[in-house]
Design a protein around this motif. Structure first.
Motif, short mmCIF file in Angstrom:
data_model
loop_
_atom_site.label_atom_id
_atom_site.label_comp_id
_atom_site.label_asym_id
_atom_site.label_seq_id
_atom_site.Cartn_x
_atom_site.Cartn_y
_atom_site.Cartn_z
N GLY A 114 -8.22 1.81 -2.53
CA GLY A 114 -7.13 1.00 -2.00
C GLY A 114 -5.79 1.70 -2.08
O GLY A 114 -4.78 1.17 -1.60
N ALA A 115 -5.74 2.89 -2.70
CA ALA A 115 -4.49 3.64 -2.79
C ALA A 115 -3.99 4.02 -1.40
O ALA A 115 -4.75 4.51 -0.57
CB ALA A 115 -4.69 4.90 -3.63
N PRO A 193 -0.94 -7.69 1.49
CA PRO A 193 0.19 -7.22 0.67
C PRO A 193 -0.23 -6.06 -0.24
O PRO A 193 -1.36 -6.03 -0.74
CB PRO A 193 0.55 -8.46 -0.16
N LEU A 194 0.69 -5.10 -0.44
CA LEU A 194 0.42 -3.97 -1.32
C LEU A 194 0.90 -4.28 -2.73
O LEU A 194 1.85 -5.04 -2.93
CB LEU A 194 1.11 -2.71 -0.80
N PHE A 195 0.24 -3.66 -3.72
CA PHE A 195 0.53 -3.91 -5.12
C PHE A 195 0.82 -2.58 -5.81
O PHE A 195 0.10 -1.60 -5.62
CB PHE A 195 -0.66 -4.61 -5.78
N ALA A 202 1.51 5.02 -7.33
CA ALA A 202 0.74 4.63 -6.15
C ALA A 202 0.85 3.13 -5.87
O ALA A 202 1.01 2.32 -6.78
CB ALA A 202 -0.72 5.02 -6.32
N TYR A 203 0.76 2.80 -4.57
CA TYR A 203 0.66 1.41 -4.13
C TYR A 203 -0.76 1.17 -3.64
O TYR A 203 -1.38 2.07 -3.07
CB TYR A 203 1.66 1.13 -3.00
N TYR A 204 -1.26 -0.05 -3.85
CA TYR A 204 -2.66 -0.33 -3.55
C TYR A 204 -2.83 -1.54 -2.64
O TYR A 204 -2.09 -2.53 -2.76
CB TYR A 204 -3.45 -0.60 -4.84
#
Length: 454
Positions: A114-115, A193-195, A202-204
């Motif tokens: 998911g990165a 939505p990214l986390f 990194a955003y996931y």
């Protein structure tokens, strides 16, 4: 096809020197590269390599370095060779070539975890023998650090003359319309939505059903270091996912039920489909630790998978383990323990495991999966691997050491017995020197492995 000939081998004649062999080859009519020089000192060797580097743009062919060889054939024979290279020759790599190009666009890709990773789409440019049109930007922090923007003129190079990267921006040529890049808030594929986890750059994308993640997980599962399913590569996985033939990697083992549907896909013939199905069937023989690595638990690489398989023996033992149980395993820290625990709490993942079990994959450690060896050089010793190895990956080398009774860790400490240093070893080698840790080369490792196995 054009080539230069560098080696002469004779069963009957006693050859004396490499230089003499090149002269003989030339007289015999073979094409020999005339750009060589016999040197009498290391200073002369280095000077000659720098001279060759200054000539590289004038040559009609691409080079990325020079090869320094022992001239005496007798001394070559004494030095011998390891599995993939001679001890009497070493490469002198030149500085990476650089080129100017423009950033047309910055796009965001989603990996199996998911990165979300930024990639620069470049104006195609020829660099070190190939046309470069893309370069990874690693993460948003890297973009900000180098202040890379769409439309910028940039300097690129190939790391090790292989992987393209942006070195810097030509700020003097920046146009006012080139605006700073913004970190996306939504997944570029599924729009979830990214986390951004604490302490990570990194955003996931947290949507496990995101098609990009599905393709990435299946690609990892089928890869050479995991289930090694020959023929099931990125292009075919894209086709199968897009056509609804694969939703999870467990579906791979039920493709035989969709044989006619697969054959109906354009470009796939009966023979290639049958070869793929046979490769899938063959992969069922992979040991438990390979399966555990293949299912793609975050932070669980091949080495960690082996440790968990050795400790818990079965997938059920691992599923039922608490975080405390996992942390009790040597070298399994809180991050890995939490990740493993969260993976098996997820009912979707448990359903996939059940489907893989039903397909016949191995989810317990058999005695045959472990090599029973007598006490040897590796038994009870702790090793750290660093740098690039030529004969195998670090994971493969670590697996061999573990199977022979050794222990592999990721950091150098007083408890480390040996550091195995490959090419371009960095801080770990420096620390090993400071602590007085024994340092082995890859060649030393190969010799010890051969002596132990034989």
């Amino acid at each position: 096809l054009n080539n230069f000939v560098y080696t002469l081998i004779s069963i009957t004649d006693e050859l004396k020197s490499h230089e003499e062999n090149l002269i003989i080859l030339n007289k015999l009519g073979f094409k020999v590269n005339g750009e060589y020089k016999k040197c009498s000192s290391m200073e002369e060797v280095i000077d000659t390599c720098h001279k060759f580097e200054s000539m590289r743009d004038e040559l009609e062919y691409e080079i990325d370095g020079a090869v320094i060889k022992v001239n005496s054939i007798a001394q070559q024979n004494i030095l011998g060779s390891i599995a993939k290279s001679p001890r009497w020759a070493v490469a002198f790599k030149f500085k990476a070539k650089q080129a100017f190009t423009s950033v047309n666009k910055i796009v965001w890709q989603v990996g199996r975890t998911g990165a979300v990773t930024p990639v620069a789409e470049l104006e195609p440019v020829l660099l070190a023998g190939s046309t470069i049109s893309r370069a990874t930007l690693h993460n948003y922090d890297e973009i900000k650090r180098k202040d890379i923007r769409e439309g910028d003129r940039v300097v690129i190079e190939k790391g090790g003359d292989v992987i393209p990267k942006i070195v810097s921006v030509v700020l003097s040529e920046r146009k006012k319309k080139n605006k700073p890049v913004k970190q996306p808030k939504l997944c570029p594929v599924c729009k979830s939505p990214l986390f951004n986890p604490p302490d990570e750059v990194a955003y996931y994308c947290e949507n496990t059903e995101c098609s990009a993640q599905i393709k990435g997980r299946i690609e990892h599962f089928a890869s050479r270091t995991a289930m090694d399913i020959e023929g099931l590569g990125e292009a075919l996985i894209d086709i199968f996912v897009d056509n609804g033939l694969l939703i999870t990697y467990a579906d791979i083992y039920y493709l035989n039920e969709r044989r006619e549907d697969i054959i109906a896909i354009e470009r796939l013939g009966k023979k290639s489909v049958d070869n793929l199905l046979n490769a899938i069937e063959e992969s069922k023989n992979k040991p438990f630790d390979k399966v555990l690595f293949a299912i793609g638990i975050r932070y669980v690489g091949a080495g960690v998978a082996r440790k968990l398989a050795d400790h818990f023996n079965t997938i059920d033992g691992l599923i039922n383990a608490s975080e405390e149980d996992l942390i009790s395993v040597p070298e399994i820290g809180p991050s890995i323990a939490k990740s493993v625990n969260q993976f098996f709490i997820n009912k979707i993942n448990i359903g996939i495991i059940k489907k893989l079990k039903a397909a016949g994959l191995k989810f317990e450690l058999n005695k045959s999966d472990s090599i029973q060896v007598k006490e040897n050089f590796f038994t009870g010793k702790t090793f750290v691997l660093t740098g690039r190895l030529n004969n195998f990956t670090r994971e493969e080398a670590g697996e061999k050491i573990i199977r022979l009774g050794g222990k592999v860790t990721t950091s150098v400490s007083q408890s480390t017995d040996y550091l195995i240093a490959g090419e371009k070893s960095g801080s770990k080698k420096n620390k090993a020197n400071e602590l007085g840790i024994n340092i082995m080369t890859e060649g030393d490792l190969v010799i010890k492995l051969n002596n132990t196995v034989n």
